[in-house]
Design a protein around this motif. Structure first.
Motif: not given
Length: 303
Positions: A118-125, A142-150
């Motif tokens: 999630l930290n990676l997703a929030m920063n590495c757009k 973890a899959a929910s966190a991956v979903a943040q990589f839009s």
């Protein structure tokens, strides 16, 4: 009154010489030892090589802070050799490569959780490729966190056996730009998860469903994908050809089809499937049902 000094400007010849050195470094990609030797020539070459490097494959996770600091413009980070990658390690990555990181390989890494992702997703757009293969401890969080990589376009979650339809549904909703997804050996994913991926991720080109406990129920949604070119159904024992209408629907854009090990698909289903797939270029039938002579007539449709 004293005149203010104008801000120092970079010598255009220095810029030109740096670009020339970059051109030389472009030809040293085949052997990483060549670049290492190059960087040891002098301090100037050491600095230029660090600016030029875009791909990084560290050997040990404990060296990550110093290595990431030395190479500030990396776009492709391969951490598959760093077995102990923690949430703290991913925090270093997120902080160092907020603007540049496009691809990260965590296929053999362990000890990180949904918080690190999630930290990676929030920063590495700008991340477009993520490999989480063999992360057997990851769950739906973890899959929910991956979903943040839009902006994600390619995702590998092979052998993530604890991820279920719910987690895959989150990915389907959040990562609509996916062009490739590998779900090989994700035995917690069934027809519902696959249908959600097929419905929400309309730009899919490559879909690997090897050894999933799926049936022909999810095939209509898959065959409706307008750009699908590569479909792998290896070892999907739950798929049979009792409903030939599903196979007749087919996928007209399909170029590669792997149904090796699908022993419950007979020549009847195969004939219906490939007759409706006019663009097919590669077909894998290994370890499946016996191929009889009348089935071979279908191949006259393929150029």
């Amino acid at each position: 009154m004293k005149k203010q000094k104008s801000p120092a400007t970079q010598n255009p010849f220095d810029v030109l010489s740096e670009e020339l050195v970059f051109s030389i470094l472009d030809h040293l990609d085949s052997n990483p030892l060549d670049k290492k030797s190059f960087s040891l020539v002098c301090k100037s070459f050491y600095s230029i090589e660090a600016k030029h490097r875009r791909t990084l494959k560290p050997l040990r996770s404990e060296h990550l802070p110093s290595v990431l600091n030395r190479y500030p413009f990396v776009t492709h980070l391969n951490l598959s050799l760093c077995r102990r990658v923690t949430d703290g390690s991913l925090a270093f990555v997120a902080d160092a490569y907020k603007a540049t990181l496009q691809r990260i390989d965590l296929s053999q890494s362990k000890f990180f959780s949904s918080n690190g992702l999630l930290n990676l997703a929030m920063n590495c757009k700008n991340l477009v490729e993520l490999d989480l293969s063999n992360a057997t401890e990851l769950r739906d969080a973890a899959a929910s966190a991956v979903a943040q990589f839009s902006n994600l376009e390619k995702l590998w979650v092979g052998r993530c056996k604890l991820i279920t339809d719910m987690g895959i549904g989150c990915i389907a909703v959040g990562c609509k730009k996916l062009r490739l997804i590998c779900l090989k050996w994700c035995v917690g994913v069934g027809d519902l998860g696959v249908e959600l991926i097929a419905i929400k991720c309309e730009e899919l080109r490559s879909l690997d469903l090897s050894y999933l406990p799926i049936t022909d129920k999810c095939l209509p949604s898959i065959f409706k994908l307008q750009y699908l070119e590569d479909l792998v159904l290896e070892g999907c024992f739950g798929i049979d050809d009792d409903n030939t209408d599903v196979f007749k629907q087919g996928c007209r854009t399909l170029k590669k089809l792997d149904i090796s090990g699908c022993q419950n698909i007979t020549h009847i289903g195969l004939s219906a499937l490939i007759s409706s797939s006019g663009c097919l270029e590669q077909l894998n039938l290994a370890d499946g049902s016996p191929v009889i002579f009348c089935f071979l007539y279908n191949f006259q449709h393929f150029r």
